[in-house]
Scaffold this motif. Sequence first.
Motif, mmCIF file in Angstrom:
data_model
loop_
_atom_site.group_PDB
_atom_site.id
_atom_site.type_symbol
_atom_site.label_atom_id
_atom_site.label_comp_id
_atom_site.label_asym_id
_atom_site.label_seq_id
_atom_site.Cartn_x
_atom_site.Cartn_y
_atom_site.Cartn_z
ATOM 1 N N VAL A 150 -12.100 -3.862 -3.471
ATOM 2 C CA VAL A 150 -12.207 -3.588 -4.909
ATOM 3 C C VAL A 150 -10.843 -3.750 -5.577
ATOM 4 N N ILE A 151 -9.806 -3.222 -4.925
ATOM 5 C CA ILE A 151 -8.446 -3.346 -5.456
ATOM 6 C C ILE A 151 -8.043 -4.814 -5.542
ATOM 7 N N GLY A 152 -8.362 -5.574 -4.495
ATOM 8 C CA GLY A 152 -8.044 -6.996 -4.492
ATOM 9 C C GLY A 152 -8.719 -7.733 -5.638
ATOM 10 N N TYR A 153 -9.953 -7.339 -5.954
ATOM 11 C CA TYR A 153 -10.678 -7.994 -7.054
ATOM 12 C C TYR A 153 -10.073 -7.639 -8.405
ATOM 13 N N PHE A 154 -9.830 -6.374 -8.656
ATOM 14 C CA PHE A 154 -9.343 -5.940 -9.963
ATOM 15 C C PHE A 154 -7.904 -6.383 -10.248
ATOM 16 N N THR A 155 -7.160 -6.712 -9.193
ATOM 17 C CA THR A 155 -5.785 -7.188 -9.416
ATOM 18 C C THR A 155 -5.708 -8.711 -9.530
ATOM 19 N N LEU A 156 -6.852 -9.380 -9.557
ATOM 20 C CA LEU A 156 -6.864 -10.825 -9.794
ATOM 21 C C LEU A 156 -6.400 -11.098 -11.228
ATOM 22 N N LYS A 173 1.055 -9.806 -7.073
ATOM 23 C CA LYS A 173 0.037 -9.517 -8.083
ATOM 24 C C LYS A 173 0.183 -8.054 -8.502
ATOM 25 N N THR A 174 0.268 -7.802 -9.784
ATOM 26 C CA THR A 174 0.406 -6.442 -10.288
ATOM 27 C C THR A 174 -0.639 -6.192 -11.368
ATOM 28 N N THR A 175 -0.695 -4.966 -11.827
ATOM 29 C CA THR A 175 -1.607 -4.608 -12.916
ATOM 30 C C THR A 175 -0.882 -4.596 -14.251
ATOM 31 N N GLY A 176 0.370 -5.050 -14.270
ATOM 32 C CA GLY A 176 1.155 -5.014 -15.494
ATOM 33 C C GLY A 176 1.835 -3.665 -15.653
ATOM 34 N N GLU A 177 2.927 -3.634 -16.384
ATOM 35 C CA GLU A 177 3.678 -2.384 -16.533
ATOM 36 C C GLU A 177 2.952 -1.424 -17.467
ATOM 37 N N MET A 178 2.921 -0.166 -17.072
ATOM 38 C CA MET A 178 2.264 0.870 -17.859
ATOM 39 C C MET A 178 3.072 1.189 -19.112
ATOM 40 N N ALA A 179 2.393 1.680 -20.136
ATOM 41 C CA ALA A 179 3.068 2.101 -21.361
ATOM 42 C C ALA A 179 4.073 3.198 -21.034
ATOM 43 N N GLU A 180 5.214 3.169 -21.676
ATOM 44 C CA GLU A 180 6.290 4.107 -21.354
ATOM 45 C C GLU A 180 5.889 5.561 -21.591
ATOM 46 N N THR A 240 3.544 0.534 -12.099
ATOM 47 C CA THR A 240 2.561 -0.529 -11.949
ATOM 48 C C THR A 240 2.011 -0.475 -10.529
ATOM 49 N N TYR A 241 0.821 -1.041 -10.356
ATOM 50 C CA TYR A 241 0.252 -1.152 -9.003
ATOM 51 C C TYR A 241 0.345 -2.609 -8.588
ATOM 52 N N SER A 242 0.912 -2.834 -7.391
ATOM 53 C CA SER A 242 1.079 -4.200 -6.908
ATOM 54 C C SER A 242 0.804 -4.255 -5.413
ATOM 55 N N LEU A 243 0.947 -5.440 -4.848
ATOM 56 C CA LEU A 243 0.730 -5.613 -3.414
ATOM 57 C C LEU A 243 1.753 -4.842 -2.586
ATOM 58 N N SER A 244 2.877 -4.480 -3.191
ATOM 59 C CA SER A 244 3.912 -3.746 -2.474
ATOM 60 C C SER A 244 3.774 -2.232 -2.615
ATOM 61 N N PHE A 245 2.694 -1.770 -3.240
ATOM 62 C CA PHE A 245 2.492 -0.327 -3.385
ATOM 63 C C PHE A 245 2.310 0.283 -1.983
ATOM 64 N N PRO A 246 2.901 1.462 -1.734
ATOM 65 C CA PRO A 246 2.846 2.054 -0.381
ATOM 66 C C PRO A 246 1.424 2.209 0.138
ATOM 67 N N THR A 247 1.247 1.880 1.404
ATOM 68 C CA THR A 247 -0.054 2.043 2.066
ATOM 69 C C THR A 247 0.107 2.957 3.280
ATOM 70 N N SER A 248 -1.019 3.323 3.863
ATOM 71 C CA SER A 248 -1.083 4.167 5.075
ATOM 72 C C SER A 248 -0.695 5.629 4.816
ATOM 73 N N LEU A 249 -0.429 5.986 3.562
ATOM 74 C CA LEU A 249 -0.111 7.381 3.263
ATOM 75 C C LEU A 249 -1.269 8.296 3.648
ATOM 76 N N GLY A 250 -2.492 7.849 3.386
ATOM 77 C CA GLY A 250 -3.658 8.681 3.674
ATOM 78 C C GLY A 250 -3.796 9.027 5.139
ATOM 79 N N PHE A 251 -3.480 8.072 6.022
ATOM 80 C CA PHE A 251 -3.580 8.350 7.454
ATOM 81 C C PHE A 251 -2.441 9.255 7.916
ATOM 82 N N THR A 252 -1.249 9.061 7.345
ATOM 83 C CA THR A 252 -0.121 9.926 7.684
ATOM 84 C C THR A 252 -0.399 11.366 7.289
ATOM 85 N N CYS A 253 -1.126 11.545 6.189
ATOM 86 C CA CYS A 253 -1.415 12.894 5.698
ATOM 87 C C CYS A 253 -2.336 13.668 6.638
#
Length: 382
Positions: free
Chosen positions: A156-162, A174-181, A269-282
């Motif tokens: 789903v994330i891969g689709y919405f970030t197209l 690929k990012t979602t664009g910068e958020m409003a300040e 912003t959310y991009s391909l470099s956003f941290p992953t595996s946090l949920g499993f570490t938790c």
Amino acid sequence: MKKYDRVGRRIAFAAAGPAIALVAAVALTSVVLLVSGKNPFEPYTVMFEQATFSDIQVLILNDAAGYYIGGLAVAIGFRMNLFNIGVEGQYRLAAMVTAVVGANVALPAALQLPMLILVAMLTGAFWAGIAGILKVTRGVSEVVSTIMLNSIATSVIGYFTLPSVFGVQVGNNKTTGEMAESGWFPGIDMGAAGEVYGFVFVAVALGIAYWVILNRTRFGFDLRATGASESAAAASGVDAKRMVFTAMLISGAVAGLAGMPILLGDTHTYSLSFPTSLGFTCITIALLGRNGPVGIAFAALLISWLDNASAELDYVGYDTEIAVIMQGLIVIAVVVSYEAVRRWRLRAQQRMVGEELAAGHTKPTAPGDPGDDDTEKEVAAR
């Protein structure tokens, strides 16, 4: 037995499990280093030295905020005897949706920040609620459903970030664009050391709320009772299925906030470099912290230290994977040490009751009589 003796005994047994797990993990990691021909002590010296630098301390604290929130999300499930292994998908999907909303909606900060936080919580709750519905209506194990939902969330994330949907192509990323300040969460400027995320304080507030709700409200009692025994909870008038579904919703809502410290405080912003595996570490953090807010805090700081301080190992001839090995060994050691401590505690309680009965200081407690709650539970279980 005097009250302070019982309190001291409980604290000792509570601390024994994590302490044994950490010692065992360090010892086993040292053996791995020794077998590979490396100095088994130098990596720890390097990592402890890193923790003395102010910039590393800021990194540890910032990363620990996300770990702590995710650990609370996992702990809520554990308290209900639910294994919400879907925190990974819930927090990533929530971060992506929040980033999309933040990039396309611009309100005053007083409205923008609450809106983004609400979006994150609702997204996480929705994704966890799917597993909750399957659990209470079809009896589908939450472990199976949340693992599958993690994979679906990635798609789903891969689709919405197209770029043709909500994504923005920036070079190879690929990012979602910068958020409003107005949606940037303010932090504390520490000068050259960096900025402490303001969401660190939100994490602390969540920990306090978790403890109060769980231990000082009827809902918290019902939740813990249902987790201990659904049939017993049902006999006392608690709707077990409703509690299971509600617990999954709350766990997902909290999980949705796990990505907010870095999203609102740093990347925006959310991009391909956003941290992953946090949920499993938790999951490791919740286990090590024994599902308690204070224990989870120490566990989050420990794991964050391992992550951030281990980066220096590359420059002194060691692999950063040493920290990963230690985290894995902590998981194994935690399970074994907690079971050992549980058995020691049971034997100690039985011995204590036997000694007091022999000395004539107490009498066997009948159901409903006041007494040492832990002793009654363990003896009854025996």
